[in-house]
Design an enzyme around this catalytic site. Structure first.
Site, mmCIF file in Angstrom:
data_model
loop_
_atom_site.group_PDB
_atom_site.id
_atom_site.type_symbol
_atom_site.label_atom_id
_atom_site.label_comp_id
_atom_site.label_asym_id
_atom_site.label_seq_id
_atom_site.Cartn_x
_atom_site.Cartn_y
_atom_site.Cartn_z
ATOM 1 C CD GLU A 1 -2.704 -1.384 2.332
ATOM 2 O OE1 GLU A 1 -2.238 -0.982 3.410
ATOM 3 O OE2 GLU A 1 -3.708 -2.098 2.242
ATOM 4 C CG LEU B 1 12.052 6.733 21.925
ATOM 5 C CD1 LEU B 1 13.326 5.917 21.810
ATOM 6 C CD2 LEU B 1 12.357 8.125 22.478
ATOM 7 C CG HIS B 2 6.684 3.943 19.432
ATOM 8 N ND1 HIS B 2 6.111 5.087 18.909
ATOM 9 C CD2 HIS B 2 6.984 3.158 18.355
ATOM 10 C CE1 HIS B 2 6.048 4.971 17.591
ATOM 11 N NE2 HIS B 2 6.579 3.834 17.231
ATOM 12 C CB CYS C 1 2.812 -2.131 14.091
ATOM 13 S SG CYS C 1 2.874 -1.916 12.296
ATOM 14 C CG ASN D 1 -4.242 5.426 13.380
ATOM 15 O OD1 ASN D 1 -5.160 6.199 13.598
ATOM 16 N ND2 ASN D 1 -3.135 5.784 12.760
ATOM 17 C CB CYS E 1 7.102 -5.358 8.913
ATOM 18 S SG CYS E 1 8.506 -4.644 9.799
ATOM 19 N N GLY F 1 6.783 -2.085 6.313
ATOM 20 C CA GLY F 1 8.155 -2.560 6.306
ATOM 21 C C GLY F 1 9.136 -1.693 7.059
ATOM 22 C CB CYS G 1 2.771 7.216 3.514
ATOM 23 S SG CYS G 1 3.289 6.032 4.748
ATOM 24 C CB CYS H 1 0.540 5.546 11.584
ATOM 25 S SG CYS H 1 0.957 7.174 11.156
ATOM 26 C CB CYS I 1 6.029 -2.891 16.502
ATOM 27 S SG CYS I 1 7.726 -2.556 15.988
HETATM 28 N N1 SAH Z 1 8.958 0.309 10.149
HETATM 29 C C1 SAH Z 1 9.242 1.691 10.277
HETATM 30 C C2 SAH Z 1 8.412 2.553 9.365
HETATM 31 C C3 SAH Z 1 6.947 2.217 9.179
HETATM 32 S S1 SAH Z 1 5.838 2.446 10.521
HETATM 33 C C4 SAH Z 1 9.084 2.130 11.712
HETATM 34 O O1 SAH Z 1 8.584 1.348 12.513
HETATM 35 O O2 SAH Z 1 9.518 3.238 12.026
HETATM 36 C C5 SAH Z 1 5.542 4.204 10.569
HETATM 37 C C6 SAH Z 1 5.200 4.715 11.974
HETATM 38 O O3 SAH Z 1 3.870 4.323 12.363
HETATM 39 C C7 SAH Z 1 6.117 4.184 13.052
HETATM 40 O O4 SAH Z 1 6.482 5.171 13.963
HETATM 41 C C8 SAH Z 1 5.248 3.152 13.709
HETATM 42 O O5 SAH Z 1 5.712 2.845 14.991
HETATM 43 C C9 SAH Z 1 3.912 3.821 13.688
HETATM 44 N N2 SAH Z 1 2.781 2.934 13.929
HETATM 45 C C10 SAH Z 1 2.712 1.607 13.690
HETATM 46 N N3 SAH Z 1 1.503 1.140 14.043
HETATM 47 C C11 SAH Z 1 0.779 2.177 14.493
HETATM 48 C C12 SAH Z 1 -0.564 2.338 14.976
HETATM 49 N N4 SAH Z 1 -1.394 1.306 15.009
HETATM 50 N N5 SAH Z 1 -0.966 3.553 15.343
HETATM 51 C C13 SAH Z 1 -0.129 4.615 15.235
HETATM 52 N N6 SAH Z 1 1.137 4.539 14.788
HETATM 53 C C14 SAH Z 1 1.594 3.331 14.427
HETATM 54 FE FE1 SF4 Z 2 7.497 -3.118 11.204
HETATM 55 FE FE2 SF4 Z 2 7.500 -0.493 11.735
HETATM 56 FE FE3 SF4 Z 2 5.278 -1.980 12.093
HETATM 57 FE FE4 SF4 Z 2 7.342 -2.264 13.731
HETATM 58 S S1 SF4 Z 2 6.102 -0.417 13.472
HETATM 59 S S2 SF4 Z 2 6.153 -3.935 12.808
HETATM 60 S S3 SF4 Z 2 9.082 -1.995 12.347
HETATM 61 S S4 SF4 Z 2 6.297 -1.578 10.162
#
Ligand code: SAH
Ligand code: SF4
Length: 412
Positions: free
Chosen positions: A128, A268-269, A155, A344, A148, A213, A141, A387, A152
């Site tokens: 996507e 970072l989170h 995610c 999200n 991936c 990814g 984006c 995201c 996480c």
């Molecule tokens: N893999 C890379 C880039 C893609 S994710 C990374 O992790 O940085 C892009 C951003 O969206 C990252 O900061 C990720 O942590 C965040 N993200 C992932 N799932 C999310 C969600 N459900 N709600 C909000 N942000 C999220």
């Molecule tokens: Fe992969 Fe980024 Fe999602 Fe973590 S947040 S699973 S590194 S896409």
């Protein structure tokens, strides 16, 4: 191969990393779209163009591919007829197939692109790509992998089992497809009613590697692709307007700075290793201190070129004022921006987004400590494009899940 497909998700989710399962198999007649100058040079060599002519010919192709958005060899009027015919025999100008296009009420567009898989005749993979227009800019984006390998816990993409690295061409092609669909080439116009920037400039002004990814796990392809996208004679999106987001692949951060030179964002989170281990399992390999040291040493970092720290707001998990204070302390001395992302939700997740009031308090503390801390407004929620919700139809959501998601989006 295909082993993990049948492993229940509960088994997969405890694992630090999944192994990429799929290989890219080039089609018999490859597309020139997305190729770097070096690859175009090879393509020209393959059709017998003499070495001394190649540089000039590459420049011609570059113009048609990346300035004009040519979709047929016939358009390339500055290239001789013979060469066009030879190129057309061996190559195409095909873009990845757009399997679906969704347009959100806020103008966000999501394209589902179908890419070849390992086995010819199989359905292929889907990634996507999301377009987020604003008044004076528009951000695309872009994805770097199908799925991936990291997991996480918050995610949605991480729950996808199938993983393949995208090729550099496939990464560039996402930008090309977006510009095709937006009519963002000389002589073309956007579709009727499309929401695009209204300042008369380009329709894609910024790129974020924040789709599906982990870009630093597909380093060479991402590097080569971003060099094509930033090239001043072609698509020409400046490196200042390209941001690469990483979950923290520490050993690759320095190379990202020297070999790609784009803006860096770090997911970072969490401010403590025990919590980050849980949210971003890669933290067990590269803990916070190592990650922040790599950020301090990021080539080119300065107050004018700050690193963005992304921080997803998870209710009752990482959203306390004490966390905000610790965050400010942790980032001391690093030229930083902080990007608070409302979580999200997706079907089956155990997390909830922090209450708006809490996000505001958190943001205020950070602001008072001297950081601009824009809260990223969730966009395109009605089409699942926000995201971490990027998860392609490779693993289809049931109609009920989709409805549940839409309902969540509506009740915000
Ligand atoms: N893999 C890379 C880039 C893609 S994710 C990374 O992790 O940085 C892009 C951003 O969206 C990252 O900061 C990720 O942590 C965040 N993200 C992932 N799932 C999310 C969600 N459900 N709600 C909000 N942000 C999220
Ligand atoms: Fe992969 Fe980024 Fe999602 Fe973590 S947040 S699973 S590194 S896409």
């Amino acid at each position: 191969m295909a082993v993990l497909h049948h492993v229940p998700q509960s088994v997969v989710s405890g694992v630090l990393e999944k192994t990429p399962l799929e290989r890219y198999v080039a089609p018999a007649k490859p597309s020139l779209v997305g190729m770097s100058r070096a690859r175009l040079g090879e393509a020209l060599a393959a059709v017998g163009v003499a070495e001394r002519q190649r540089k000039m010919r590459v420049q011609q192709l570059w113009h048609w591919l990346y300035l004009r958005g040519a979709t047929s060899f016939d358009e390339m009027t500055s290239v001789s007829k013979e060469l066009r015919a030879e190129l057309a025999q061996r190559f195409t100008l095909d873009r990845p197939e757009v399997a679906a296009e969704q347009v959100s009420v806020d103008g966000t567009r999501k394209w589902l692109l179908r890419l070849p898989g390992e086995h010819p005749g199989e359905g292929g993979h889907e990634v996507e790509c999301v377009y987020i227009p604003e008044a004076d800019r528009a951000t695309l984006c872009v994805s770097s992998q199908v799925g991936c390998t990291l997991n996480c816990s918050f995610c949605h993409t991480g729950t996808q089992r199938l993983v393949r690295n995208l090729t550099a061409e496939e990464i560039v092609a996402q930008v090309i497809v977006a510009r095709d669909r937006l009519g963002d080439w000389p002589g073309r116009t956007p579709p009727e009613g499309a929401i695009v920037p209204t300042d008369g400039g380009r329709l894609v002004t910024n790129i974020v590697m924040m789709g599906m990814g982990e870009p630093l796990y597909n380093f060479e392809a991402v590097r080569d692709a971003l060099q094509v996208v930033a090239d001043g004679d072609g698509i020409a999106i400046s490196k200042r307007r390209i941001t690469l987001s990483t979950s923290g692949v520490v050993p690759m951060i320095e190379r990202a700075g020297t070999e790609i030179g784009v803006m860096l964002a770090v997911s970072l989170h969490a401010v403590r290793d025990d919590l980050r281990d849980e949210l971003v399992p890669l933290n067990r390999k590269y803990p916070i201190k190592e990650l922040l040291d790599a950020c301090r040493n990021y080539p080119g970092v300065s107050n004018a070129r700050r690193i963005t720290f992304e921080y997803v707001m998870l209710k009752g998990v990482n959203d306390q004022i004490a966390d905000a204070k610790a965050l400010v302390k942790l980032l001391k001395g690093i030229p930083a921006k902080i990007n608070l992302i409302p979580f999200n939700p997706w079907p089956g997740t155990k997390y909830e987004c922090s209450d708006w009031e809490q996000i505001e308090k958190f943001s205020e503390l950070i602001f008072n400590a001297g950081y601009s801390s824009p809260v990223r407004t969730p966009r395109g929620r009605d089409i699942l494009a926000a995201c971490g919700q990027l998860k392609s139809a490779t693993e289809k959501l049931t109609a009920r899940e989709r409805m549940a998601l839409r309902a969540m989006a509506m009740t915000d």
